[in-house]
Design an enzyme around this catalytic site. Structure first.
Site, PDB file in Angstrom:
ATOM      1  N   GLU A 102       0.936  -1.254   0.024  1.00  0.00           N
ATOM      2  CA  GLU A 102      -0.026  -0.045  -0.036  1.00  0.00           C
ATOM      3  C   GLU A 102       0.907   1.283   0.021  1.00  0.00           C
ATOM      4  O   GLU A 102       1.021   1.949   1.186  1.00  0.00           O
ATOM      5  CB  GLU A 102      -0.883  -0.128   0.991  1.00  0.00           C
ATOM      6  CG  GLU A 102      -2.149  -0.897   1.078  1.00  0.00           C
ATOM      7  CD  GLU A 102      -3.096  -0.676   2.172  1.00  0.00           C
ATOM      8  OE1 GLU A 102      -2.958  -0.275   3.331  1.00  0.00           O
ATOM      9  OE2 GLU A 102      -4.240  -1.450   2.369  1.00  0.00           O
ATOM     10  N   GLU A 108      -6.283  -7.082  -1.255  1.00  0.00           N
ATOM     11  CA  GLU A 108      -6.890  -6.880  -0.081  1.00  0.00           C
ATOM     12  C   GLU A 108      -8.187  -6.278   0.120  1.00  0.00           C
ATOM     13  O   GLU A 108      -8.195  -5.151  -0.665  1.00  0.00           O
ATOM     14  CB  GLU A 108      -5.845  -6.171   0.657  1.00  0.00           C
ATOM     15  CG  GLU A 108      -6.087  -5.951   2.224  1.00  0.00           C
ATOM     16  CD  GLU A 108      -4.959  -5.093   2.966  1.00  0.00           C
ATOM     17  OE1 GLU A 108      -3.785  -5.468   2.745  1.00  0.00           O
ATOM     18  OE2 GLU A 108      -5.264  -4.599   3.671  1.00  0.00           O
TER      19      GLU A 108
END
Length: 378
Positions: free
Chosen positions: A209, A301
């Site tokens: 991320e 995710e």
């Protein structure tokens, strides 16, 4: 996405994964497997010389040619994957959707990814893949490169024996600039990609991320890491994180156009998108629906709760999300295959200390939801 809530399970120790990987028994593949639908965070490390893995100490006792995937397993059905247009495709060139689970950080829940839990994921849940989340900071890889590389190797070997695909996740989060870990990433992927180069079931996620940095920096990082993987493994799919916690920039006021205007200069790659159903709804779904027409996307995710990873589950929003992903044939992994106190954990607390991971008695609300969804019964 935004930063997940810190783990409240402070008693979790950094320990070795459960013993017995090499003695894994392979259960019979489910006949109704569907081939096509499917922390207490430590202080942020200051910049300094990157840790490097020592190839002489990280090698697991896993040498030798990979075993053939069990008949009927996802890998046996689909073979080597590749990107075709905007889709993930099987060996025959047919678009497919993979459905699976992401582990939590290996340092936080060292016992939740083991032969019994992976066997349950494959035969009871009927999942297609597991994402192995190896945090780089927060008590992860940088503290023990050899140990965490070994944990990843063990998970790849065990999942492969079951015929599951594996996403190896270089889980950067804090700091959010992937270039902070560039040399660590190059060292890690050079070693692990070489070790598993003969496998046809491994996908490489090079930056979980990215956040607080522009797309140009993320792209530059990708174009320096992907060639390292390709030197050992020229054919496997690589997943590239996007700006704003892998939100295609939405969480930082941008959108997919920055990727479309300046794509990563590499083939056989997909771009990741993450969402948390109680926080991310119409704007994010519209972005994915629009971007999927032009970009190969992979949801590596997502969660059914807020971006903190905790709080009430919004199963209506999660259902809307998964219906959209199914219609687009976008693959997904839910966070997380763990037994912590947060609502993102799919197992009830204490489950990972045992050996039974099947059925619904061991599951939380989010666990029951995603198991039912992956099994294709709702």
């Amino acid at each position: 996405m935004h930063r997940r809530a810190v783990l409240t399970s402070t008693g979790v120790a950094l320990a070795a994964l459960a013993a017995g990987w090499a003695a894994l028994a392979i259960p019979t593949a489910s006949a109704d497997t569907e081939p096509t639908p499917p922390a207490t965070a430590g202080p942020v490390a200051t910049a300094g010389p990157p840790a490097t893995a020592d190839a002489t100490t990280t090698r697991s006792p896993t040498a030798g040619p990979p075993a053939t995937a069990p008949a009927g397993s996802p890998v046996a059905v689909h073979g080597r994957l590749r990107v075709c247009g905007v889709n993930l495709c099987n060996e025959a060139g047919e678009p497919i959707q993979l459905r699976g689970m992401s582990s939590h950080g290996l340092q936080f829940f060292p016992n939740c990814l083991n032969p019994d839990s992976l066997a349950a994921l494959r035969t009871d849940w009927r999942a297609d893949f597991v994402r192995v989340a190896m945090y780089v900071q927060e008590g992860g890889f940088e503290t023990d490169p050899a140990g965490f590389t070994r944990k990843v190797d063990e998970a790849v070997v065990a999942a492969s024996a079951l015929g599951l695909y594996v996403v190896v996740d270089f889980h950067i989060l804090t700091p959010g600039d992937p270039r902070f870990n560039l040399e660590r990433a190059q060292s890690f992927f050079a070693e692990v990609a070489a070790r598993h180069a003969d496998r046809t079931n491994v996908l490489w996620e090079i930056a979980n991320e990215p956040n607080g940095v522009g797309w140009a920096d993320i792209k530059s990082y990708a174009e320096e890491v992907i060639p390292v993987i390709r030197a050992a493994d020229p054919d496997s799919v690589v997943l590239v994180g996007t700006r704003g916690f892998s939100s295609l920039g939405v969480s930082e006021g941008a959108d997919e156009t920055e990727v479309l205007d300046d794509p990563v200069d590499a083939a056989n790659i997909m771009y990741t998108f993450h969402f948390y159903a109680a926080s991310h709804r119409d704007l994010q779904r519209a972005t994915v629906a629009r971007a999927a027409r032009s970009l190969p996307l992979f949801v590596s995710e997502f969660g059914t709760q807020t971006f903190t990873g905790d709080g009430p589950n919004d199963l209506d929003s999660a259902t809307t999300w998964l219906d959209l992903l199914k219609s687009l044939k976008v693959s997904y992994a839910m966070w997380s295959y763990s037994d912590g106190p947060e609502s993102n954990s799919v197992f009830r607390q204490g489950t990972c200390a045992g050996t039974d991971f099947t059925g619904t008695a061991v599951l939380t609300e989010s666990g029951e939801f995603i198991r039912t969804r992956i099994r294709g019964t709702a």
